[in-house]
Design an enzyme around this catalytic site. Structure first.
Site, short mmCIF file in Angstrom:
data_model
loop_
_atom_site.label_atom_id
_atom_site.label_comp_id
_atom_site.label_asym_id
_atom_site.label_seq_id
_atom_site.Cartn_x
_atom_site.Cartn_y
_atom_site.Cartn_z
N GLU A 199 -3.16 -59.32 -11.94
CA GLU A 199 -4.33 -60.03 -12.49
C GLU A 199 -5.55 -59.17 -12.15
O GLU A 199 -6.16 -58.57 -13.03
CB GLU A 199 -4.43 -61.43 -11.88
N ASP A 277 -3.68 -71.94 -16.65
CA ASP A 277 -4.04 -71.55 -15.27
C ASP A 277 -4.79 -72.66 -14.53
O ASP A 277 -4.18 -73.41 -13.75
CB ASP A 277 -4.84 -70.25 -15.29
N1 HPA Z 1 -4.98 -66.32 -9.46
C1 HPA Z 1 -4.72 -66.41 -8.17
N2 HPA Z 1 -4.75 -67.55 -7.52
C2 HPA Z 1 -5.03 -68.67 -8.19
C3 HPA Z 1 -5.30 -68.63 -9.52
C4 HPA Z 1 -5.26 -67.39 -10.21
O1 HPA Z 1 -5.47 -67.27 -11.42
N3 HPA Z 1 -5.56 -69.92 -9.89
C5 HPA Z 1 -5.42 -70.68 -8.78
N4 HPA Z 1 -5.11 -69.92 -7.75
ZN ZN Z 2 -2.73 -68.71 -11.62
#
Ligand code: HPA
Ligand code: ZN
Length: 336
Positions: A199, A277
């Site tokens: 990410e 998400d």
């Molecule tokens: N990334 C990492 N941790 C998280 C996310 C995310 O998109 N959403 C909630 N915790």
């Molecule tokens: Zn997430």
């Protein structure tokens, strides 16, 4: 049928949803009042104005503060039930949700309280709304290995409610190898594994998730595209990527939705899916995510169907259920 109706009516599965991230400001204020908690923000509008993030960490700080309001089993029930009613209205027929036990146990709320509230809502969602589900327990990667082990230990009494373990929170600086042992222990206990990777973190973290944590899916995975050999591995193994377009936009993983890699992922043969998400924080649930990315990338109905098919195929539903879910998508395709 126009493309918006097509998106809205298409049967969908969600594979990447943090239940704490579905906490809408209205419900947050209601539960805060019920629990006698004073929020830092004076009203719903000022809270919503704080939802402007430059990166993952800025979001996480607000997300954990919001979760502090949750205290009783009923709170966790109400949170989960609100999410289920919402996705029911969007033709999501299967969902696989994360919960972060450490966010709650660290501040003195019992594991039992959290999971019982969530699980009871999921059972009601199945019986009253027809939504099938899988519950995934996520470790917070900014906390240490010992805390993850304690959490796994606590989860063993609830094995029948939890199908997989995951890894979320602050990615950069907390690589997969930090959790190699606890993931191995989880697999030995029969849990499937997934992990957020690529990410904000580099492609190496995706390799680590695959090779060290032996994950069945990668959550996000955007930065995999920087590594040709990794793309080949993900395509060859048909590892699902649970991509979250509005999240990527709000957390500045992409500058503009027009730069989003989703279409490219499909063209490369990656098993990409669309997910929300943390919908309460990022401006939309499943249909809004599909809509935003369809408009920006001019996705075709065939691509939308592929995305939905990828999600059903990549789900942790048992074989029988998976076939029934895919049949619903086939019927929709045949009639539209
Ligand atoms: N990334 C990492 N941790 C998280 C996310 C995310 O998109 N959403 C909630 N915790
Ligand atoms: Zn997430």
């Amino acid at each position: 049928m126009n493309i918006t109706d097509f998106i809205n009516q298409m049967p969908k599965a969600e594979l990447h949803l943090h239940i704490e991230g579905s906490f809408e400001p209205e419900l947050m204020f209601k539960i805060a009042k019920r629990n006698g908690i004073k929020l830092t923000y004076k009203d719903i509008d000022s809270l919503k104005q704080a939802y402007n993030f430059n990166n993952l960490q800025e979001f996480l700080d607000i997300y954990y503060a919001g979760a502090n309001v949750l205290q009783t089993e009923q709170d966790f029930y109400d949170l989960t039930w609100a999410y289920l009613e919402k996705i029911h209205s969007q033709n999501v027929i299967h969902t696989e949700i994360f919960f972060d036990p450490q966010t709650h146990t660290e501040r003195g709320v019992a594991f039992d309280t959290v999971i019982k509230g969530i699980n009871r809502a999921l059972q009601d969602g199945q019986s009253k709304l027809g939504i099938s589900y899988v519950l995934i327990m996520s470790f917070l990667r900014h906390l240490d290995e010992a805390s993850a082990f304690e959490t796994l230990e606590a989860a063993l009494a609830y094995k029948d409610m939890i199908k997989a373990v995951g890894l979320d929170s602050s990615e950069v600086g907390n690589p997969p190898e930090k959790f190699q042992k606890v993931f191995e222990a989880a697999r030995n206990e029969g849990f499937l594994t997934v992990a957020h990777a690529g990410e904000e973190g580099p492609a190496e973290y995706v390799w680590g998730a695959l090779d060290l944590l032996k994950v069945s899916r990668i959550d996000h995975g955007n930065r995999s595209l920087e590594d040709e050999a990794l793309i080949k591995r993900l395509v060859d193994m048909q590892i699902p990527l649970t991509v979250c377009p509005l999240s990527n936009l709000k957390l500045k993983v992409v500058k503009d939705m027009k730069d989003h890699p989703l279409k490219k992922m499909l063209q490369l043969g990656l098993k990409a899916t669309v997910n929300s998400d943390d919908p309460a924080y990022f401006g939309g649930y499943m249909n809004e995510n599909f809509q935003a990315v369809t408009e920006a990338l001019d996705l075709s109905k065939a691509e939308l169907l592929q995305l939905s098919r990828n999600a059903f195929e990549g789900s942790f539903a048992g074989e029988d259920l998976k076939q029934r879910l895919l049949q619903k998508l086939d019927e929709f395709e045949a009639n539209n």
